[in-house]
Design an enzyme around this catalytic site. Sequence first.
Site, short mmCIF file in Angstrom:
data_model
loop_
_atom_site.label_atom_id
_atom_site.label_comp_id
_atom_site.label_asym_id
_atom_site.label_seq_id
_atom_site.Cartn_x
_atom_site.Cartn_y
_atom_site.Cartn_z
N ASP A 211 0.87 -1.17 0.00
CA ASP A 211 0.00 0.00 0.00
C ASP A 211 0.91 1.22 0.00
OD1 ASP A 211 -2.69 0.83 -0.17
OD2 ASP A 211 -2.57 1.62 1.85
N THR A 212 0.56 2.18 -0.84
CA THR A 212 1.42 3.34 -1.04
C THR A 212 0.63 4.61 -0.82
OG1 THR A 212 2.82 2.21 -2.63
CG2 THR A 212 2.78 4.59 -2.77
N PHE B 288 2.31 5.96 -13.60
CA PHE B 288 0.88 6.07 -13.28
C PHE B 288 0.72 6.98 -12.06
CE2 PHE B 288 0.55 3.44 -9.41
CZ PHE B 288 1.79 2.83 -9.43
N TYR C 61 0.46 9.66 -9.36
CA TYR C 61 1.03 11.00 -9.18
C TYR C 61 2.41 11.14 -9.85
CZ TYR C 61 -2.63 11.21 -5.60
OH TYR C 61 -3.84 11.18 -4.94
#
Length: 194
Positions: free
Chosen positions: A69-70, A149, A151
């Site tokens: 998760d980022t 992809f 940001y």
Amino acid sequence: MRKLLFATNNAHKLAEVRAELGDAWQLVTPRDCGVTEEIPETQPTLEGNASQKARYLYDRTGMDCFADDTGLEVEALGGAPGVHSARYATDGHDFAANNRLLLRNLAGCGNRRARFRTVISLILGSEEHLFEGVVEGHIIEHETGDEGFGYDPLFVPDGCDRTFAQMTTAEKNATSHRARAVRKLAGYLLAMEK
Ligand code: IMP
């Protein structure tokens, strides 16, 4: 070759992670394993979400697996969008709308410091291990570049003069948050192999 299930159907992420993990492990996706429903990620932190996704897949398949998760954490916005990065502007994963909102919220702001942070949860033989990767940088004024992809067109990592969206996968992987977390994961997996 040992199989490892990666909780993503995002082709960009898969390519980035494959490039780092090498040939020792065969990466498979939820779709490859018949998991077609959306995997829940309802926790208030990156750690919580990575863990929730990995545990969900492990319970569904019994396979060794990992989830990442980022979040993009922008200093002047108190760490936002952070864990809400995917659904910053809308309920969908609308990258263009997210980028527009980010630029609007930073309009006129001198401090454009930001960082990407990735947390990976690995479940190996039913035990969980967490790995973190961070890259510091800043947000530019206009979207630049067509690669990557999310940001990527707005984020310039420290020490570079291009956005992630102006880089090849190999160039992005040299500094990116996800690659740093994956290198820790790969190091752990290789040590387990010995
Ligand atoms: P995820 O839940 O790990 O997929 O990440 C949440 C959101 O963060 C994504 O929908 C993207 O908007 C953004 N994101 C994650 N990784 C990256 C990246 O490597 N570059 C740019 N944006 C990213």
